[in-house]
Structures are given as structure tokens and as C-alpha cells.
Scaffold this active site. Structure first.
Site, PDB file in Angstrom:
ATOM      1  N   ASP A  27       0.814  -1.216   0.000  1.00  0.00           N
ATOM      2  CA  ASP A  27       0.000   0.000   0.000  1.00  0.00           C
ATOM      3  C   ASP A  27       0.850   1.270   0.000  1.00  0.00           C
ATOM      4  O   ASP A  27       1.954   1.287   0.544  1.00  0.00           O
ATOM      5  CB  ASP A  27      -0.891  -0.026   1.259  1.00  0.00           C
ATOM      6  CG  ASP A  27      -1.995   1.006   1.198  1.00  0.00           C
ATOM      7  OD1 ASP A  27      -2.336   1.458   0.093  1.00  0.00           O
ATOM      8  OD2 ASP A  27      -2.504   1.364   2.273  1.00  0.00           O
ATOM      9  N   GLY A  30      -0.008   5.270  -4.506  1.00  0.00           N
ATOM     10  CA  GLY A  30      -0.657   6.506  -4.952  1.00  0.00           C
ATOM     11  C   GLY A  30      -0.112   7.703  -4.186  1.00  0.00           C
ATOM     12  O   GLY A  30       0.224   8.745  -4.788  1.00  0.00           O
ATOM     13  N   ARG A  31      -0.006   7.567  -2.871  1.00  0.00           N
ATOM     14  CA  ARG A  31       0.495   8.694  -2.058  1.00  0.00           C
ATOM     15  C   ARG A  31       1.953   9.007  -2.377  1.00  0.00           C
ATOM     16  O   ARG A  31       2.369  10.160  -2.384  1.00  0.00           O
ATOM     17  CB  ARG A  31       0.333   8.371  -0.555  1.00  0.00           C
ATOM     18  CG  ARG A  31      -1.047   8.710  -0.033  1.00  0.00           C
ATOM     19  CD  ARG A  31      -1.321   8.057   1.280  1.00  0.00           C
ATOM     20  NE  ARG A  31      -1.561   6.629   1.107  1.00  0.00           N
ATOM     21  CZ  ARG A  31      -1.595   5.738   2.097  1.00  0.00           C
ATOM     22  NH1 ARG A  31      -1.371   6.136   3.340  1.00  0.00           N
ATOM     23  NH2 ARG A  31      -1.839   4.474   1.858  1.00  0.00           N
ATOM     24  N   TRP A  32       2.726   7.977  -2.656  1.00  0.00           N
ATOM     25  CA  TRP A  32       4.142   8.173  -3.014  1.00  0.00           C
ATOM     26  C   TRP A  32       4.231   9.054  -4.253  1.00  0.00           C
ATOM     27  O   TRP A  32       5.027   9.993  -4.313  1.00  0.00           O
ATOM     28  CB  TRP A  32       4.788   6.811  -3.266  1.00  0.00           C
ATOM     29  CG  TRP A  32       6.252   6.853  -3.567  1.00  0.00           C
ATOM     30  CD1 TRP A  32       7.275   6.727  -2.681  1.00  0.00           C
ATOM     31  CD2 TRP A  32       6.852   7.030  -4.867  1.00  0.00           C
ATOM     32  NE1 TRP A  32       8.478   6.810  -3.342  1.00  0.00           N
ATOM     33  CE2 TRP A  32       8.248   7.004  -4.682  1.00  0.00           C
ATOM     34  CE3 TRP A  32       6.340   7.204  -6.154  1.00  0.00           C
ATOM     35  CZ2 TRP A  32       9.150   7.139  -5.743  1.00  0.00           C
ATOM     36  CZ3 TRP A  32       7.229   7.351  -7.210  1.00  0.00           C
ATOM     37  CH2 TRP A  32       8.621   7.317  -6.991  1.00  0.00           C
ATOM     38  N   SER A  72      -7.114  -5.969  -5.841  1.00  0.00           N
ATOM     39  CA  SER A  72      -8.255  -6.554  -5.130  1.00  0.00           C
ATOM     40  C   SER A  72      -9.494  -6.569  -6.017  1.00  0.00           C
ATOM     41  O   SER A  72      -9.546  -5.882  -7.049  1.00  0.00           O
ATOM     42  CB  SER A  72      -8.548  -5.750  -3.856  1.00  0.00           C
ATOM     43  OG  SER A  72      -9.194  -4.540  -4.188  1.00  0.00           O
ATOM     44  N   THR A  73     -10.494  -7.329  -5.580  1.00  0.00           N
ATOM     45  CA  THR A  73     -11.770  -7.371  -6.320  1.00  0.00           C
ATOM     46  C   THR A  73     -12.414  -5.982  -6.331  1.00  0.00           C
ATOM     47  O   THR A  73     -13.248  -5.696  -7.181  1.00  0.00           O
ATOM     48  CB  THR A  73     -12.745  -8.389  -5.680  1.00  0.00           C
ATOM     49  OG1 THR A  73     -12.715  -8.232  -4.249  1.00  0.00           O
ATOM     50  CG2 THR A  73     -12.365  -9.818  -5.996  1.00  0.00           C
ATOM     51  N   ASN A  75     -10.553  -3.108  -6.536  1.00  0.00           N
ATOM     52  CA  ASN A  75      -9.706  -2.136  -7.248  1.00  0.00           C
ATOM     53  C   ASN A  75     -10.213  -1.781  -8.652  1.00  0.00           C
ATOM     54  O   ASN A  75      -9.780  -0.785  -9.232  1.00  0.00           O
ATOM     55  CB  ASN A  75      -8.256  -2.628  -7.336  1.00  0.00           C
ATOM     56  CG  ASN A  75      -7.495  -2.517  -6.037  1.00  0.00           C
ATOM     57  OD1 ASN A  75      -6.562  -3.268  -5.770  1.00  0.00           O
ATOM     58  ND2 ASN A  75      -7.880  -1.568  -5.173  1.00  0.00           N
ATOM     59  N   TRP A  76     -11.166  -2.570  -9.181  1.00  0.00           N
ATOM     60  CA  TRP A  76     -11.729  -2.235 -10.495  1.00  0.00           C
ATOM     61  C   TRP A  76     -12.466  -0.904 -10.442  1.00  0.00           C
ATOM     62  O   TRP A  76     -12.730  -0.294 -11.475  1.00  0.00           O
ATOM     63  CB  TRP A  76     -12.707  -3.329 -10.964  1.00  0.00           C
ATOM     64  CG  TRP A  76     -12.077  -4.671 -11.147  1.00  0.00           C
ATOM     65  CD1 TRP A  76     -12.202  -5.754 -10.320  1.00  0.00           C
ATOM     66  CD2 TRP A  76     -11.224  -5.112 -12.221  1.00  0.00           C
ATOM     67  NE1 TRP A  76     -11.489  -6.816 -10.804  1.00  0.00           N
ATOM     68  CE2 TRP A  76     -10.887  -6.464 -11.974  1.00  0.00           C
ATOM     69  CE3 TRP A  76     -10.728  -4.492 -13.371  1.00  0.00           C
ATOM     70  CZ2 TRP A  76     -10.062  -7.202 -12.836  1.00  0.00           C
ATOM     71  CZ3 TRP A  76      -9.905  -5.232 -14.223  1.00  0.00           C
ATOM     72  CH2 TRP A  76      -9.583  -6.558 -13.949  1.00  0.00           C
ATOM     73  N   ARG A  78     -11.385   1.833  -9.451  1.00  0.00           N
ATOM     74  CA  ARG A  78     -10.469   2.969  -9.655  1.00  0.00           C
ATOM     75  C   ARG A  78     -10.658   3.561 -11.062  1.00  0.00           C
ATOM     76  O   ARG A  78     -11.175   2.878 -11.948  1.00  0.00           O
ATOM     77  CB  ARG A  78      -9.028   2.505  -9.462  1.00  0.00           C
ATOM     78  CG  ARG A  78      -8.808   2.107  -8.019  1.00  0.00           C
ATOM     79  CD  ARG A  78      -7.390   1.787  -7.732  1.00  0.00           C
ATOM     80  NE  ARG A  78      -7.260   1.574  -6.301  1.00  0.00           N
ATOM     81  CZ  ARG A  78      -6.164   1.795  -5.589  1.00  0.00           C
ATOM     82  NH1 ARG A  78      -5.072   2.196  -6.186  1.00  0.00           N
ATOM     83  NH2 ARG A  78      -6.145   1.591  -4.294  1.00  0.00           N
ATOM     84  N   ARG A 201      -5.779  -1.353   8.401  1.00  0.00           N
ATOM     85  CA  ARG A 201      -6.935  -2.032   7.785  1.00  0.00           C
ATOM     86  C   ARG A 201      -6.480  -3.355   7.193  1.00  0.00           C
ATOM     87  O   ARG A 201      -5.342  -3.486   6.760  1.00  0.00           O
ATOM     88  CB  ARG A 201      -7.488  -1.195   6.619  1.00  0.00           C
ATOM     89  CG  ARG A 201      -8.463  -0.125   6.973  1.00  0.00           C
ATOM     90  CD  ARG A 201      -9.181   0.360   5.705  1.00  0.00           C
ATOM     91  NE  ARG A 201      -8.277   0.977   4.757  1.00  0.00           N
ATOM     92  CZ  ARG A 201      -7.864   2.236   4.825  1.00  0.00           C
ATOM     93  NH1 ARG A 201      -8.277   3.015   5.809  1.00  0.00           N
ATOM     94  NH2 ARG A 201      -7.051   2.732   3.911  1.00  0.00           N
TER      95      ARG A 201
END
Ligand code: FPP
Length: 247
Positions: A27, A30-32, A72-73, A75-76, A78, A201
Site C-alpha cells: 500500500d 498513490g500517495r508516493w 483486489s476485487t 480495485n476495479w 479505480r 486495515r
């Protein structure tokens, strides 16, 4: 390893301080990227480099099973360009991985619903599994289109069909049977799950398998995660006193 020289507790399976099975929720890509003013996909590209480095390191230090959460199931959901960039990344990674992990003696497996991917990706996944099947080193489970609730629903359906057809009775339904109906059938439950990026999480990852897993949350974004961070997570794990509900 010197890291495990100062034994404190008999921790993992058969008293080993090195976990047999490690899960990683990769994880913070994105923040990186955001921190650097880059598009999110640049974070995934960097995350993929970290993934290779950490996978190789885990294999070198004697981890037997490594499960990484790649897609993940959920993540689609996005944006299409981010999903597209991830699919492109998976394709180039899977093309290279066929030869890449050969000398590292890594068995590549995919957990999740492959049917969600393009034929090209599915074939690459099958090819990776096929050509690494007979290796004897670390098993690398790449969780793609993986959701633990989906995995459990599939197991329930498999079992209910067998009960309906008279192959199983209700009394045959045990923890072991359910474990055997999951994607990770035949593998030990994860001893340690690491989540970088500071989030607390589980995100639908190995819900059944993690009943007694030790969690280590690291305050590092995945692209910044180093082998020294892996050492740190293993050190923290080695200090834990695992009681499995006992005293
Ligand atoms: C979560 O970070 C990361 C992902 C959804 C993708 C993980 C994929 C890789 C690391 C690519 C490498 C994998 C393979 C198999 C080549 P995020 O984007 O949710 O980060 P954020 O919380 O900072 O937004």
C-alpha cells in the site's frame, strides 16, 4: 541470520522465529506519487520495483511462502486510466517473471479470480505457474482480482454443492475442509502480515487465513520500503508472544 540471534520467544511454526508465511499489503503507491507531483501510475511502477526486490530478499532469507496483494476485487472501481496502467504493468511484469525468478527458484502462483482479466493476462498467469511449478524454493502467491469474502463465498458454494450431491455430510465441514477450499489450500496460514503506509486495515485480505496472524504496520509507503524495513518487520514479529487463544 544475526537478526534472530537474540531469541526471546519461541514464536512461529515449530518454534521458528522466522515466519514461514508472510503476507504483504503493498500500500501507498498513490500517495508516493502524489507527494512527488506524479500520476498515481508512477507510484505503481515504483511499487513493482519494490515488489521484485522484496520478493527476492524473502526468498534469499528463507521465507517459505510470500503472499502479496497486487489487485483486489474492489480495485476495479479505480479510474479507468489507473486500472489500465496496472494491467499494463502486470503484463510486462508477467512477461519478464517467466525468466526473472528462474534462478531464484521461486514458485509463482496466483490467488484470486483469473476470469476477470484479459485472455492475454490469463495466459501469462498460467504460463508463469506452469514453468515454475517444479521449482523447490519459496512459493510466491500473487493476489490478483483477489477478495477474501469472494474466496469464502466460493468455498461455501463448493462445499454446499458437495453436501447436496451426497459427497459430504454436514459433519464433514471442519476448519480444515474450509481451508482446503480456499485459494491457499495446502499452504500454512500467514504468520505475519505487513502493511506499509501506516493504514490499520485488513482490506479484504486473507480474512479466514489470518485468524492468528501477527500484524505489523509500517510507516513507510510501499515504493520506499527497503530490505531493512523487511528486517525491522521480522524483528518485531520475532518479539511477539504468539498464544493462539491460549495463555
Ligand atoms: C495499493 O496502493 C496498491 C495497489 C492497488 C497496486 C499494487 C501493485 C503493485 C505494487 C504493482 C506490482 C505488482 C505486480 C504483480 C507487478 P494505493 O494505490 O492504494 O496507494 P494509496 O493508498 O497511497 O493511494
Amino acid at each position: 541470520m544475526a537478526l534472530f540471534g537474540s531469541k526471546k520467544t519461541e514464536n512461529g511454526p515449530e518454534g521458528s522465529l522466522l515466519p514461514a508465511h508472510v503476507g504483504i499489503i503493498m500500500d501507498g503507491n498513490g500517495r508516493w506519487a502524489k507527494k512527488r507531483g506524479l500520476p498515481r501510475k508512477a507510484g505503481h511502477v515504483e511499487g513493482a520495483k519494490t515488489f521484485r526486490k522484496i520478493t527476492r530478499y524473502c526468498s534469499e532469507i528463507g521465507i517459505k511462502y510470500l503472499t502479496v496483494y497486487a489487485f483486489s476485487t474492489e480495485n476495479w472501481k479505480r479510474p479507468a486510466d489507473e486500472v489500465g496502467a496496472l494491467m499494463k504493468l502486470f503484463k510486462s511484469y508477467l512477461e519478464e517473471a517467466i525468466t526473472d525468478f528462474k534462478d531464484d527458484d521461486i514458485v509463482v502462483r496466483f490467488i484470486g479470480d483469473k476470469s476477470g482479466f484479459s485472455r492475454e493476462l490469463r495466459e501469462l498467469m498460467d504460463e508463469n505457474e506452469e514453468c515454475s511449478r517444479d521449482r523447490e524454493g519459496m512459493v510466491l502467491n500473487i493476489a490478483m482480482n483477489y477478495g477474501s469474502r469472494d474466496e469464502i463465498i466460493r468455498a461455501v458454494k463448493t462445499i454446499s454443492r458437495k453436501v447436496r450431491d451426497g459427497e459430504l455430510s454436514e459433519d464433514d465441514i471442519t476448519e480444515a475442509l474450509i481451508s482446503d477450499c480456499l485459494y491457499t489450500a495446502g499452504q500454512p496460514d500467514p504468520d505475519l502480515i505487513i502493511r506499509p503506509s501506516g493504514e490499520y486495515r485488513i482490506s479484504n485480505f486473507m480474512l479466514w487465513q489470518s485468524a492468528y496472524t501477527e500484524f505489523v504496520i509500517m510507516n513507510k509507503l510501499w515504493p520506499d520500503f527497503k530490505t531493512s524495513d523487511m528486517d525491522e518487520a521480522l524483528r518485531v514479529y520475532a518479539q511477539r508472544n504468539r498464544r493462539y487463544g491460549g495463555v
